[in-house]
Each structure stands twice: as structure tokens, then as C-alpha cells.
Design a protein around this motif. Structure first.
Motif, PDB file in Angstrom:
ATOM      1  N   GLY A  49       0.830  -1.201   0.000  1.00  0.00           N
ATOM      2  CA  GLY A  49       0.000   0.000   0.000  1.00  0.00           C
ATOM      3  C   GLY A  49       0.862   1.248   0.000  1.00  0.00           C
ATOM      4  N   ILE A  50       1.858   1.255   0.913  1.00  0.00           N
ATOM      5  CA  ILE A  50       2.671   2.466   1.029  1.00  0.00           C
ATOM      6  C   ILE A  50       3.592   2.629  -0.181  1.00  0.00           C
ATOM      7  CG2 ILE A  50       4.509   3.554   2.398  1.00  0.00           C
ATOM      8  CD1 ILE A  50       3.171   2.371   4.859  1.00  0.00           C
ATOM      9  N   ASP A  51       4.169   1.497  -0.609  1.00  0.00           N
ATOM     10  CA  ASP A  51       5.136   1.590  -1.708  1.00  0.00           C
ATOM     11  C   ASP A  51       4.487   1.770  -3.082  1.00  0.00           C
ATOM     12  OD1 ASP A  51       7.194   1.469  -0.003  1.00  0.00           O
ATOM     13  OD2 ASP A  51       7.686  -0.650  -0.321  1.00  0.00           O
ATOM     14  N   GLU A  64       0.503  10.374  -7.322  1.00  0.00           N
ATOM     15  CA  GLU A  64       1.108  10.848  -8.560  1.00  0.00           C
ATOM     16  C   GLU A  64       0.195  10.708  -9.766  1.00  0.00           C
ATOM     17  OE1 GLU A  64       4.701   8.534  -8.463  1.00  0.00           O
ATOM     18  OE2 GLU A  64       5.156   9.414  -6.480  1.00  0.00           O
ATOM     19  N   ARG A  65      -0.618   9.604  -9.800  1.00  0.00           N
ATOM     20  CA  ARG A  65      -1.425   9.391 -11.005  1.00  0.00           C
ATOM     21  C   ARG A  65      -2.921   9.470 -10.732  1.00  0.00           C
ATOM     22  NH1 ARG A  65      -0.370   3.993 -11.986  1.00  0.00           N
ATOM     23  NH2 ARG A  65       1.247   3.796 -10.392  1.00  0.00           N
ATOM     24  N   SER A  66      -3.271   9.793  -9.472  1.00  0.00           N
ATOM     25  CA  SER A  66      -4.685   9.819  -9.074  1.00  0.00           C
ATOM     26  C   SER A  66      -5.392   8.503  -9.434  1.00  0.00           C
ATOM     27  CB  SER A  66      -5.444  10.975  -9.739  1.00  0.00           C
ATOM     28  OG  SER A  66      -4.907  12.185  -9.380  1.00  0.00           O
ATOM     29  N   ASP A  67      -4.564   7.408  -9.383  1.00  0.00           N
ATOM     30  CA  ASP A  67      -5.142   6.104  -9.692  1.00  0.00           C
ATOM     31  C   ASP A  67      -5.514   5.402  -8.386  1.00  0.00           C
ATOM     32  OD1 ASP A  67      -5.800   3.618 -10.486  1.00  0.00           O
ATOM     33  OD2 ASP A  67      -3.835   3.100 -11.354  1.00  0.00           O
ATOM     34  N   ALA A  68      -6.802   5.249  -8.117  1.00  0.00           N
ATOM     35  CA  ALA A  68      -7.266   4.686  -6.839  1.00  0.00           C
ATOM     36  C   ALA A  68      -7.313   3.163  -6.866  1.00  0.00           C
ATOM     37  CB  ALA A  68      -8.622   5.254  -6.482  1.00  0.00           C
ATOM     38  N   TRP A  69      -7.247   2.556  -8.056  1.00  0.00           N
ATOM     39  CA  TRP A  69      -7.441   1.105  -8.135  1.00  0.00           C
ATOM     40  C   TRP A  69      -6.468   0.290  -7.300  1.00  0.00           C
ATOM     41  CZ3 TRP A  69     -11.684  -1.127  -8.788  1.00  0.00           C
ATOM     42  CH2 TRP A  69     -12.685  -0.532  -9.583  1.00  0.00           C
ATOM     43  N   PRO A  70      -5.153   0.594  -7.376  1.00  0.00           N
ATOM     44  CA  PRO A  70      -4.246  -0.203  -6.528  1.00  0.00           C
ATOM     45  C   PRO A  70      -4.676  -0.165  -5.061  1.00  0.00           C
ATOM     46  CG  PRO A  70      -3.005   1.181  -8.028  1.00  0.00           C
ATOM     47  CD  PRO A  70      -4.430   1.587  -8.179  1.00  0.00           C
ATOM     48  N   GLY A  77       9.812   1.110   2.231  1.00  0.00           N
ATOM     49  CA  GLY A  77       8.665   0.218   2.460  1.00  0.00           C
ATOM     50  C   GLY A  77       9.121  -1.139   2.963  1.00  0.00           C
ATOM     51  N   THR A  78      10.178  -1.674   2.354  1.00  0.00           N
ATOM     52  CA  THR A  78      10.683  -2.979   2.763  1.00  0.00           C
ATOM     53  C   THR A  78      11.154  -2.932   4.212  1.00  0.00           C
ATOM     54  OG1 THR A  78      11.512  -3.150   0.520  1.00  0.00           O
ATOM     55  CG2 THR A  78      12.173  -4.876   2.058  1.00  0.00           C
ATOM     56  N   LEU A  79      11.877  -1.892   4.552  1.00  0.00           N
ATOM     57  CA  LEU A  79      12.367  -1.780   5.924  1.00  0.00           C
ATOM     58  C   LEU A  79      11.193  -1.723   6.897  1.00  0.00           C
ATOM     59  CD1 LEU A  79      14.630  -1.518   7.946  1.00  0.00           C
ATOM     60  CD2 LEU A  79      14.555   0.965   7.643  1.00  0.00           C
ATOM     61  N   VAL A  80      10.188  -0.902   6.519  1.00  0.00           N
ATOM     62  CA  VAL A  80       9.035  -0.757   7.421  1.00  0.00           C
ATOM     63  C   VAL A  80       8.346  -2.102   7.610  1.00  0.00           C
ATOM     64  CG1 VAL A  80       6.748   0.245   7.683  1.00  0.00           C
ATOM     65  CG2 VAL A  80       8.662   1.670   6.980  1.00  0.00           C
ATOM     66  N   SER A  81       8.077  -2.799   6.489  1.00  0.00           N
ATOM     67  CA  SER A  81       7.392  -4.076   6.704  1.00  0.00           C
ATOM     68  C   SER A  81       8.294  -5.076   7.410  1.00  0.00           C
ATOM     69  CB  SER A  81       6.787  -4.660   5.420  1.00  0.00           C
ATOM     70  OG  SER A  81       7.626  -4.425   4.347  1.00  0.00           O
ATOM     71  N   PHE A  82       9.582  -4.986   7.173  1.00  0.00           N
ATOM     72  CA  PHE A  82      10.491  -5.875   7.886  1.00  0.00           C
ATOM     73  C   PHE A  82      10.390  -5.664   9.392  1.00  0.00           C
ATOM     74  CE2 PHE A  82      14.218  -8.006   9.285  1.00  0.00           C
ATOM     75  CZ  PHE A  82      14.481  -8.955   8.310  1.00  0.00           C
TER      76      PHE A  82
END
Ligand SMILES: Nc1ncnc2c1ncn2[C@@H]1O[C@H](COP(=O)(O)OP(=O)(O)OP(=O)(O)O)[C@@H](O)[C@H]1O
Ligand SMILES: Nc1ncnc2c1ncn2[C@@H]1O[C@H](COP(=O)(O)OP(=O)(O)OP(=O)(O)O)[C@@H](O)[C@H]1O
Ligand SMILES: [Mg+2]
Lengths: 592, 606
Positions: free
Chosen positions: B70-72, B80-86, B305-310
Motif C-alpha cells: 500500500g505504502i510503496d 502521482e497518477r490519481s489512480d485509486a485502483w491499486p 517500504g521494505t524496511l518498514v514491513s520488515f
């Protein structure tokens, strides 16, 4: 509700936990320390995500490696502090909860010992035992573990919620709102859980009673070959216990799932809300990470709340169960201001219009008993099986209190004497000879720990119990359940010796020679006469030979004394008496 | 190894304060064997539970991973793209994972609860049956309080392990394993750092195990001591109160209670060190990961993001380790309880049922004691006793108290096996009879008339459970108990309370007599069964006996010689020997001891 009825409907209130407060009070220093350490540890726990956010927003964002070290040092400090605080919390908690458990158990035992015999008549011993063990350990585990976490986790939730609100309030408010349905549903299931745990606890008591009876009645079970039947009974109860436990398991699973689902859904909500906030520029990415990191701190506290509340409910019903015993009224106690009165040796014992009904019974067992025992007199009490002889004798040392009329010693109502005095001037030999697991000497000196060796020897002589000298360690041999087993007649003679030890003012002997052979009986009677000459004695008798110990005989029938006189007078003048005692010889004809 | 194992067998080690290392290992292995035994029938369930947990954990672990994505991915897409789907996908996946997780958790909790309860029930049944089979000599030595504590508080210690432990262990181990894998996949370098904590954990766990075994063993003993004192006090509460024993008992109990507290304190102290040590290791590792991770992020080798989830995973990695530690603690406590239980289970029934019994469906009732010697301890109570009782004979046994009359009766009822010699019924040694045949043929009414709580009818029907109410009443009528029972408020359905306390002593004797009467055996052994009855009641019982005993063998122990007169034959016992033997008339007319006894008795009648 009848004070002595074991089965009580569950009250199901967490407020029952308040009962524990008086027991926790002496340890409030330790309790405070426990809570303090737990809260600080939680705060230390919070430090890590905050440091993480600082690392992300600071050194990482700025690419500044030198800024990293101080932050890591801080994190390490908090990490070590957390572990140290854990230790302090556990240490303090152990001390306080174990002492609390000990005190509560001591109090319960002391209270139970002083509850009247009538109370013990009605309560299955297993119910008492399961309250003194299982319920106690439930309470201990709650106090020593769950209570702290309940509070700490609640506080954590509140603190984190505040931090969440501070980080980004709109999302914080949304998170707070999700707790409403959680609480409502949770409370419903908690209540159900409370009822179910109470049922389980009661059933455990039932099962304990069964175990105890099966073990104590093992001779009967074996001699009739009924282990199958006894097992079936036990099995039915154990199986029922299992199904009650399973009800509990199901409710707990529901609760658990509720509290597991909640934070996960909330996390999804936070992600959506937070992302929108970031896109609208109301929140930085670092802010969102911190928000999420903070919230994950809540995962475990929320998840555990379901279980902890359930535990609190279980403890509340354990407290109720223990409370029922602590609240049972001490109906046989010293009257306020009871002062020792002069009771001579021998004393005059009078029953004046004595009535007695067992609790719950419609008909009284004794319905106006009048009997006067002059100082030094021995009166034999004769009556049919179940006529109330034992009941009458139990009124003298106040094992039960009369429900009407009075019993007096030298003119003082026994209820006006301090119990300690009353029971030291009255000595009883019960029909079932109860011996305890201690040395013969201690068993004999039960009521008179100060008795000298010569007194003990004298009592043994009177009861013809010299056999004790032949035991492996003589008078120091341990007997009773945990010691050497004795034959029935040996036990009865020790119980008799115990009663006559120290020449009490009033001696109550309930069928004291029933287990003795004719020869020994004659010897005991001869020796006993000397004792009876100097004390007032009430002797329950079934046999003519025992009756002859007495100066007068009283016939108990229909709850009253229907005749008083010497053996020969009654034999000659009272047909009912003749029926009871004089037909031994007639029997001989019948059976020949 | 067999010699030491023998001295540790059964409950022999229970009173040993300090166990040798060998004995400790032996006991520990024994209790684990019992646990394995108990779990064996549930192997399939266990596998099923593991599978459930596996899937559930995957669902549960998806959370942080999805947050990371979600964060990454989703946040940049939105910003950046106003794309809500992800974002929608990620959030939807989170909800789905949460639902799967919860549903599986429910399945796991209920199934494992059911298994735990099944194990407990099996254990209860097993110990109970075994205890019932153990001989009287065991019960006399072990005391009822201790047996009760084994069947209650020790079983409950296992219950604690099963309801809390198993669950948390499996969940925790799984989380640890799966998260471990995820960590390694996410970033092998950081993963390796995290795993460095393990050697330290291992050392701490070993230390804990070594000390806690003894500590928990002690707690089981102290709690048993409390229970023993408790049951004894309230079993004899009348005497306690009448003799003002309360203050002294308070002291004794308080001392035992304090012992118990100390024992628990010691055990809990060990956990108080163990658990924080686990936390400390976890925290140190986390800080190390944060440092190294941040270092690499700055260097560009790792995404934020990886560090945070780690780090999120790491939290979920070490939190369950505390659960494992808690499980370990519950396990140690349960092992100590199982140690005691397995000890009881290991006690051999020394008066066992034969494996190939000689069938005896209808006994005639001929009794032979052939050179029987017996003693409870080293002291011989019955030396070399020889006695033949033809079928149908009524034998009275008289003699001074402590002469060994009850002992002889107990041998005939096979409460004990003789040290040497044999007791035979219709020519078959008692130890060759099945329990069912033996108990159908021989019934003993014991000196203490123990009643069970329950109704009077239940108590009488104890003699023959399949008896109808009419038969129960007929038995009560026959021995003259019907009158008093009918007068009770609820008649035969009156609850007699604990140990029959609701009834008078004589009434209790009548009920236990009716119980034996209903059992209707070929050989009836009466050990002072009428001692507390008044004369008319006794007479009624004797009339009943007279009809009942017409074709039955009976051994009657009595002090009142009136009872003796229904006998065909009288035996006088002294110090374990039969010193006179003859018909009542012969003996009365003679000059022996019985004549003396009889004269004394006749005089006492006045
Ligand atoms: N705890 C009790 N609760 C209710 N009723 C009781 C209780 N104990 C005894 N009873 C009843 O009270 C009556 C008198 O009992 P008690 O034990 O006094 O008789 P007793 O004269 O001593 O008889 P015995 O000669 O058989 O010893 C009996 O009918 C009995 O059923
Ligand atoms: N379970 C036991 N364990 C050890 N010794 C016992 C046990 N039961 C009885 N004894 C001892 O064995 C001897 C014989 O006891 P027993 O009970 O057979 O005597 P009894 O003739 O029946 O006496 P009573 O008439 O008093 O019942 C006694 O010295 C007694 O102390
Ligand atoms: Mg009585």
C-alpha cells in the motif's frame, strides 16, 4: 436465598471482583509498582515505532548516516528498559499475587472451620475443596497476570488513540468510532461467558465431590464390586463437565475472533483513509507510516482484550463462589459481650423446653425436651434409632443451636458463654471415632494441649487403650489417615480417652462402647465409673450394660423425654422402655 | 537400570525431597510418555489443526505485507497518477485476508478446544479407573486427600496447558517459522541478523528448563499437602470444633499454605527472569535490524517500504516468542503434574483380577482358609490360619478388639491377598475369580457404614443397580428400615447428604445393611453391622438374617452375643488365632473363654 444451599444462580457481574480489594490492600505498594512498571514498559514499547518514524523522516529522508547513531542508542535504551521493567513487573506481581492467594486461602479455611456443623452437613466437601483450590488459582492467575494486562492494555489503547488523534485527527476519530460495535457485541458474549464459566466451576465442584466419595468409600465400592457403577457416575459428570467446557470454548472462540477481526479491518480502513489524506496533502508519507506503526502496537492489546475480559468474567464468578462461603453466616458464635461465667466441675446441665429442627426440615427432631442433670450425676439417654439422641448431645457444645428453649450450664445459657469456654468444659466422644493424622498423644490432647503425661496415661487407662504402648513408636506413633490404621474398637477407645482426658465438667458420650467386646467393655465400664463419679455426664446408650453406668435413665421418644428414673424403675413401669432394652433375652427365644 | 527404576516406580519418589539426576530424567521421560500416549488418538486432529493454522497464519501475515505494498505502490499511484485502483485492491485484499484469518481461527479454537477436552476426559477416566482398581493397601498409604489432589488439581494443570498452551504454542511457532521465512525472503541480509538472536534464546531456555522442573515438581507436592489437610479438617469438622482445634489447624494450614506460596514463588521467579530475557534479546535484535536497515536504505540498497514491513514483521516475530516462553512454562507445570499422575498410573494393582479367571456363575458358598498368614506391616496379624466353613453355615466370630476379626473378614472379601496360604471359595482360590463373580458371591458390610451423597434409594440400589424400586423397598422392609425411610419427608428420594450425614448412625447402618441384603450374595460377611442399632431394630435385622441366612454362608463379627445366637458355629479369636470353635450351645455350656464371655454378657442384660 437459603444461606447454605450450594447451587446458586450466577450473578454475572464484574463487580464481584471488588471483593478482592481488601485482600489486595496490604500489597498496594507492590500492586502500584506492578502497574507502574507495566505502564512504563508499554511506553517503552511505543518508543520503537516512534524512533522508526524518526529514522524514516530524519536520517533516511536526509541521507544522513551520522544522525542514525543517537536514534539507535535511544532505541536500545528503551529496549533494555522495557526488559528491565518486565522483570520488575513480574517480580512484584509474583510477590503480591501469591501473597494475596495465600491470605485469601487462609481466610477461607479459617472461616470454613468456624462455620457451623449445619453448614457442613449440607455442602458437598468437593464444592468446598474446589473453591479453595481451583477458584483460588483462577483468582491468583487473574490478579497476577490478567488484571495487569487488562488495565495496561486498556491504557495502551487510550494512549495510542490519543497519539493517533494527535498524528492525524480525522483518521483517529474514525478508529475510535470502530470500538463502539466492538464493545457492544463483546459485552454480550462476555455475559454469556460468565454464566458458562460459573456452570463449569460448579460442575468441577461436583466432580471433586464424586472423586472424594469414590476414594473415601472405596471399601464399600470394592466389597460390593461396584467400581463400574461408580465409574459410570463419575463419567457422566466428567462428560457433562466436558460439554460445559465446550460451550465455554465456543463463546471464547467467538470473542477471540471478534477481537482479532477488528484491528485487521481497522488497519485496512486506515490504509485507505491515510492514502486519501496523503493524496490530498493533509498527511505526509512519514506521518502515515507512523500512524500505521502506532496502530500496529495496538494489534496485540486489542486482540488480547477479548480473552482478558473473558478471564475477568471467569474470575468474577470464582470470586462469587468464594464469596458465598465467606458470606455464609456464622450462626454459632459468641454473643456480643459474652464473658466467661463460673462453671463448676462438675456442672449442672439442664435442658429446658429444648426444641430443635434441622434447617429445611418440617418436623422438629426435638420438641420440648426437659432434662436436668445434677452436678456429678450420670444420666443415660435411651431412645430408638433416629429418635434424636445424637442431636440432643450436639446441642451441649453448640455444634448446633437450639431453635427453641435453652440449654444451661450452672444456670447460664450455653449461648451466653464464650464458645472457647463452653467447648473446654464440655467434652464429647462422638459415635464415629474421628482420629486425625497426628501422633496418638496429639490426638488425645486435642482439646487440652497442656495435658501432662500422667493425665494422658490416666485417660488411656480409663479407656483401656493401653494397646497404644505396643504401637511401633508408642504414644508418638502417627495414626489417622496419613498414619497407622487401627481397628474399630481401638479407635473408639482412643476417642473415649480423648473425651475423659483432663476430667471435663460435662462429659457427653455418644454410644461410647458400641465397638467393644464384652470383656473390654466390662473393663472400660469399671474404670469409667470413677470418672463419671466426678463429672456430670450424658451417656447415650443402646445396651443395658451401658445404662447401668448411669444414676438415672431418660427415655427419649417423639422428641421429648417421656420417662426418667432408674433402670429398674423404668423397666418395671414403662413398657416402651422395656421394649427398647429388655428384649435381648426374649430374642433368644425368637431365634432359637 | 532396572534396580533404580524400580525404586522410582509409581509413587515411590513422591516423598523424596531431593531427586537424583537419574530419577529426575526418569520421571520427566515418564510424564512425557503419558502426554504422548494421551495425544496419540488425536494425531489426525493435530495434523488438521496444523493445516488450519498454516493457512490462517498466511492470511494473518498478509496484513503487513499488504500495508507495505500500500505504502510503496498504492500511495504513489494515488498521489502521482490519481489512480485509486491499486488502493482498492490492496484494501480489498486486506479485508479478505482478515475474514479468512478470523474464520480459520474460529475453526482452530473450537477444534483444538474439543481435542483438549477429549484428552482431559480420557485422562480423568484413566486415572479414576486405575485408582479404583488399586488395592486398599495403596489407599491406606496414599490417603484420600492426595488421591483427590491428583484427580483434581493435577488434571487441571494439564487443562491449563491444553487450553492455553497448545493454542499459543502452535500459533506462535507457526508465526515464528513463517515470519522467519518471510523475513529471509524479504531481505536475506536483515533476516540473517534476526536469526542471530536464536543461540541466545536457546541458552536462556535451557537454563529455565533445568531449574523449573524441580520447582514445579515442588508446587504439585505443596498443593497436595494443602488438599490433604483441607479434606481431613472438614471430614472431621465436629471433632475439630468440639475440641477447639481451629486455632492449631489455622497454624498448620497457614504453614502449608506458606510452603505452597514459596514453591510457587520459586517457579514464578524463574519465569520472571526467563521472559524478560526473551524480550531483551528481541529488542536488541530489532535495534540492530533498524540500524543496519536504515544504513542500507540511505545507501540506496533497500526500499523504505521494505524496511518498514520488515520491522513490522520483526515485531510479530518476537512477540510470539514470549508466548512460546509462556507455553514452555505451562508445559513445565503440566509435566510436573503428569509426573505425579503417571506415578499413580504406574502403581500396580497388587490385588489384581486374574487374566484367565475360573468362572463361578453360581457359588454355593464353601469357604476354606488354608494356612493363611497376613499382616498389614511387618507385624503378622493372622499367623497360619486354617478354617473351613461349609456352604450354608452361619459362623460367628468373637474375640477381643484388635484380635484380627476384621482382618480375617477383609481377606475373605479379598480386600487384601494373604501373604501366604490361600482363601478358597467353592475350591477356587479367590485370586483366580473374576471381580464380577467374586463380588456377586461375597459381600461384606464394613464397620463404617459409608453412604454416598444421593438418595436413599440410590444408596440401597448400590447393592444391585438393576433392582427396581419395589425390590429396593422390599429389601428395606425386610430389615426393618422401611418405617424410618417412609417417615422422611421425601421417603426413598431423600438426599442423605455427604457421607449420609442426614441420617442417624443407626439409620445409616440399616441402609448399608439393606444394600447388602439387596445384593443377595452367597457369602455374607458382616463386620459389626448392627453395633449402633437399638434392640428392636437389631431384632428385626436378626429376623431378616434368619430367613436370609437359611441357605447362605455367613461370617458375622459381633460383640453383642445376641447376634451370635443366630449362628451355627462360634469361633473365638485371640491375637490372630482361633482359640475356640463349636456350636453356641457347646461353648456356652463349656468352661472356655466363650462361656466366660457369655456369662458376662448375660449378667449385663440384667
Ligand atoms: N443433618 C441432618 N439434617 C436433617 N436431618 C437430620 C440430620 N441429622 C439427623 N437427622 C435426622 O434427625 C433424626 C435424629 O437423628 P439422630 O442422629 O439424633 O438420632 P439418634 O437418636 O442419635 O439415632 P442413633 O441411635 O441411630 O444414633 C433422624 O431421624 C435423622 O434422620
Ligand atoms: N489397615 C490397617 N493397617 C495396619 N494395621 C491395621 C490395619 N487395620 C487393622 N490393623 C491392625 O491389625 C490388628 C487387627 O485389627 P482388626 O481390625 O482385624 O481387629 P478386630 O479384631 O476387628 O478389632 P475390632 O473388634 O476392634 O474391630 C490391630 O492391631 C490393628 O491395629
Ligand atoms: Mg446417634
Amino acid at each position: 436465598m437459603d444461606d447454605a444451599t450450594p447451587a446458586t444462580a450466577p450473578r454475572g457481574k464484574l463487580s464481584a471482583l471488588a471483593r478482592l480489594w481488601p485482600f489486595a490492600r496490604p500489597y498496594r505498594g507492590l500492586v502500584t509498582l506492578t502497574f507502574g512498571a507495566a505502564l512504563l514498559a508499554t511506553l517503552a514499547q511505543l518508543a520503537l515505532p516512534l524512533v522508526t518514524a524518526a529514522v524514516v523522516d530524519g536520517p533516511i529522508a536526509e541521507g544522513d548516516r551520522s544522525g542514525l547513531l543517537p536514534l539507535l542508542g535511544l532505541a536500545l535504551l528503551f529496549g533494555v528498559a522495557e526488559a528491565a521493567l518486565f522483570f520488575v513487573r513480574r517480580w512484584a506481581m509474583n510477590r503480591s499475587c501469591l501473597q494475596l492467594e495465600r491470605d485469601l486461602r487462609d481466610t477461607l479455611y479459617q472461616r470454613l472451620q468456624r462455620l457451623p456443623v449445619g453448614f457442613h452437613d449440607r455442602w458437598g466437601s468437593g464444592q468446598l475443596l474446589s473453591r479453595a483450590t481451583t477458584d483460588m488459582s483462577t483468582i491468583r492467575r487473574f490478579v497476577g497476570f490478567a488484571a495487569v494486562f487488562l488495565v495496561v492494555n486498556l491504557v495502551t489503547c487510550v494512549v495510542v488513540l490519543v497519539l493517533l488523534l494527535a498524528t492525524y485527527w480525522p483518521l483517529g476519530v474514525a478508529v475510535a468510532a470502530t470500538t463502539v460495535p466492538l464493545t457492544l457485541l463483546g459485552m454480550r458474549w462476555e455475559r454469556r461467558y460468565n454464566t458458562e464459566s460459573r456452570r463449569v466451576q460448579d460442575q468441577q465442584g461436583e466432580l471433586t465431590t464424586d472423586v472424594e466419595e469414590a476414594v473415601q468409600g472405596i471399601r464399600v465400592v470394592k466389597s460390593l464390586g461396584r467400581s463400574g457403577l461408580v465409574f459410570d457416575r463419575y463419567d457422566a459428570k466428567a462428560t457433562r463437565l466436558r460439554s460445559l467446557e465446550l460451550d465455554k470454548v465456543r463463546t471464547l472462540a467467538l470473542l477471540w475472533c471478534l477481537f482479532e477481526l477488528h484491528p485487521q479491518l481497522t488497519l485496512a480502513m486506515i490504509l485507505v483513509g491515510g492514502s486519501l489524506a496523503v493524496s490530498s496533502g493533509a498527511l505526509t508519507v512519514g506521518g502515515l507510516v507512523a500512524f500505521i506503526a502506532l496502530f500496529t502496537v495496538l494489534l496485540w492489546p486489542i486482540l488480547s482484550l477479548g480473552f482478558l475480559f473473558a478471564f475477568a468474567q471467569e474470575t468474577a464468578s470464582a470470586c462469587d463462589r468464594v464469596g458465598e462461603l465467606l458470606d455464609a453466616p456464622l450462626t454459632v458464635t459468641d454473643r456480643p459481650g459474652a464473658t466467661p461465667a463460673v462453671v463448676g466441675t462438675p456442672a449442672r446441665l439442664r435442658f429446658e423446653g429444648v426444641r430443635f429442627a434441622y434447617p429445611g426440615a418440617a418436623e422438629p427432631v426435638l420438641d420440648g425436651v426437659d432434662l436436668d442433670l445434677r452436678p456429678g450425676e450420670t444420666v443415660a439417654l435411651v431412645g430408638a434409632t433416629g429418635s434424636g439422641k445424637t442431636t440432643l448431645t450436639a446441642l451441649v457444645p453448640r455444634l448446633y443451636d437450639v431453635t427453641g428453649g435453652r440449654v444451661t450450664l450452672d444456670g447460664t445459657d450455653v449461648r451466653d458463654l464464650p464458645l472457647a469456654q463452653l467447648r473446654s468444659v464440655v467434652a464429647t466422644a462422638f459415635e464415629d471415632a474421628t482420629l486425625f493424622s497426628m501422633s496418638v498423644r496429639e490426638n488425645l490432647a486435642l482439646g487440652r494441649p497442656d495435658a501432662g503425661d500422667d493425665e494422658v496415661a490416666e485417660a488411656l487407662r480409663v479407656a483401656q487403650a493401653q494397646f497404644v504402648h505396643e504401637l511401633p513408636w508408642g504414644l508418638d506413633t502417627r495414626i489417622g489417615e496419613q498414619g497407622l490404621s487401627l481397628s474399630g474398637g481401638q479407635r473408639q477407645r482412643l476417642a473415649l480417652a480423648r473425651a475423659v482426658l483432663g476430667r471435663p465438667s460435662v462429659l457427653v458420650l455418644d454410644d461410647p462402647l458400641s465397638a467393644l467386646d464384652v470383656h473390654t467393655e466390662a473393663l472400660v465400664e469399671r474404670a469409667l465409673r470413677e470418672v463419671l463419679a466426678e463429672t456430670t455426664a450424658l451417656v447415650v446408650a443402646h445396651r443395658a450394660s451401658t445404662v447401668l453406668l448411669a444414676d438415672r435413665v431418660a427415655l427419649l421418644a417423639g422428641g421429648r423425654i417421656t420417662a426418667v428414673g432408674t433402670h429398674s424403675e423404668l423397666l418395671a413401669g414403662v413398657p416402651a422402655y422395656r421394649d427398647l432394652l429388655a428384649q435381648d433375652s426374649e430374642l433368644t427365644e425368637v431365634t432359637r | 537400570m532396572s534396580a533404580p527404576a524400580e525404586s522410582w516406580r509409581g509413587v515411590a519418589t513422591e516423598d523424596t525431597e531431593e531427586l537424583s539426576a537419574g530419577a529426575g530424567v526418569f520421571l520427566w521421560a515418564r510424564s512425557r510418555r503419558l502426554l504422548r500416549d494421551l495425544l496419540r488418538p488425536h494425531r489426525r486432529t493435530l495434523w488438521l489443526l496444523l493445516l488450519t493454522l498454516l493457512v490462517q497464519n498466511v492470511a494473518w501475515l498478509a496484513g503487513p505485507l499488504l500495508v507495505g505494498i500500500g505504502i510503496d505502490v498504492a500511495v504513489p499511484a494515488l498521489v502521482e497518477r490519481s489512480d485509486a485502483w491499486p488502493l482498492v485492491w490492496v484494501a480489498g485484499a486486506m479485508v479478505a485476508a482478515a475474514l479468512v484469518d478470523t474464520a480459520l481461527r474460529y475453526v482452530f479454537l473450537t477444534r483444538s478446544g474439543r481435542m483438549g477436552q477429549a484428552v482431559l476426559l480420557a485422562l480423568r477416566r484413566r486415572v479414576f479407573t486405575h485408582v479404583q482398581r488399586l488395592p486398599l493397601s495403596f489407599h491406606e498409604k496414599y490417603t484420600s486427600g492426595k488421591t483427590v489432589s491428583r484427580l483434581t488439581s493435577d488434571v487441571e494443570a494439564l487443562a491449563e496447558l491444553l487450553d492455553e498452551g497448545l493454542d499459543s504454542l502452535v500459533t506462535a511457532l507457526f508465526s515464528v517459522l513463517t515470519i522467519g521465512v518471510v523475513l529471509m525472503v524479504l531481505d536475506p541480509g536483515l533476516g540473517a541478523v534476526a536469526l542471530l538472536g536464536f543461540p541466545a534464546l536457546f541458552v536462556v531456555a535451557r537454563w529455565f528448563q533445568r531449574h523449573s522442573t524441580a520447582a514445579y515438581r515442588r508446587t504439585r507436592e505443596t498443593i497436595a499437602a494443602l488438599i490433604v489437610q483441607f479434606t481431613e479438617t472438614f471430614g472431621g469438622i465436629r471433632a475439630v470444633q468440639a475440641f477447639r482445634r481451629e486455632p492449631r489447624n489455622d497454624e498448620l494450614y497457614a504453614a502449608l499454605n506458606e510452603d505452597n506460596r514459596r514453591a510457587h514463588h520459586r517457579a514464578f521467579w524463574l519465569i520472571a527472569v526467563f521472559i524478560p530475557a526473551v524480550t531483551l534479546i528481541g529488542n536488541v535484535v530489532t535495534v540492530a535490524v533498524l540500524g543496519i536497515g536504515a544504513w542500507r536504505v540511505i545507501g540506496g540498497g533497500l526500499a523504505v517500504g521494505t524496511l518498514v514491513s520488515f520491522l513490522l514483521y520483526l515485531r510479530r516475530f518476537f512477540d510470539p516468542l514470549q508466548d512460546v516462553a509462556m507455553f514452555y512454562n505451562a508445559y513445565q507445570s503440566a509435566t510436573a503434574a503428569l509426573e505425579k499422575l503417571s506415578g499413580v498410573l504406574e502403581e500396580r494393582p497388587t490385588v489384581p483380577e486374574p487374566s484367565d479367571p475360573v468362572p463361578l456363575p453360581r457359588a454355593r458358598g464353601e469357604l476354606v482358609l488354608d494356612g493363611v498368614s497376613f499382616g498389614y506391616t511387618d507385624r503378622t496379624v493372622l499367623p497360619e490360619l486354617r478354617l473351613t466353613v461349609p456352604a450354608g453355615q452361619t459362623v460367628a466370630l468373637v474375640g477381643a478388639t484388635g484380635a484380627g476379626k476384621s482382618t480375617l473378614a477383609r481377606l475373605v472379601a479379598r480386600f487384601y491377598d494373604p501373604v501366604s496360604g490361600e482363601v478358597r471359595l467353592d475350591g477356587v482360590p479367590l485370586h483366580r475369580l473374576s471381580d464380577a463373580d467374586l463380588r456377586r458371591a461375597v459381600v461384606m458390610v464394613t464397620q463404617e457404614s459409608f453412604l454416598f451423597s444421593g438418595t436413599i434409594a440410590d444408596n440401597i440400589a448400590f447393592g444391585r443397580p438393576e433392582a427396581t424400586r419395589e425390590e429396593v423397598e422390599a429389601a428395606a422392609r425386610a430389615i426393618g428400615a422401611h418405617g424410618f425411610i417412609a417417615a422422611l419427608p421425601e421417603g426413598y428420594d431423600t438426599d442423605v447428604h455427604r457421607r449420609g450425614g442426614r441420617l442417624s448412625a443407626g439409620q445409616r447402618q440399616l441402609v448399608s445393611f439393606a444394600r447388602a441384603f439387596l445384593a443377595d450374595p452367597a457369602v455374607l460377611v458382616l463386620d459389626e453391622a448392627t453395633s449402633s442399632l437399638d434392640v428392636p431394630s437389631e431384632r428385626l435385622v436378626q429376623r431378616a438374617l434368619h430367613t436370609l441366612l437359611a441357605d447362605r454362608t455367613a461370617l458375622i463379627i459381633a460383640h453383642r452375643l445376641s447376634t451370635v445366637e443366630v449362628a451355627d458355629r462360634v469361633l473365638v479369636m485371640e491375637s490372630g488365632r482361633i482359640v475356640e470353635d463349636g456350636t453356641p450351645a457347646d461353648l456356652v455350656g463349656g468352661t472356655g473363654r466363650f462361656a466366660g464371655l457369655h456369662r458376662a454378657w448375660a449378667d449385663s442384660l440384667v
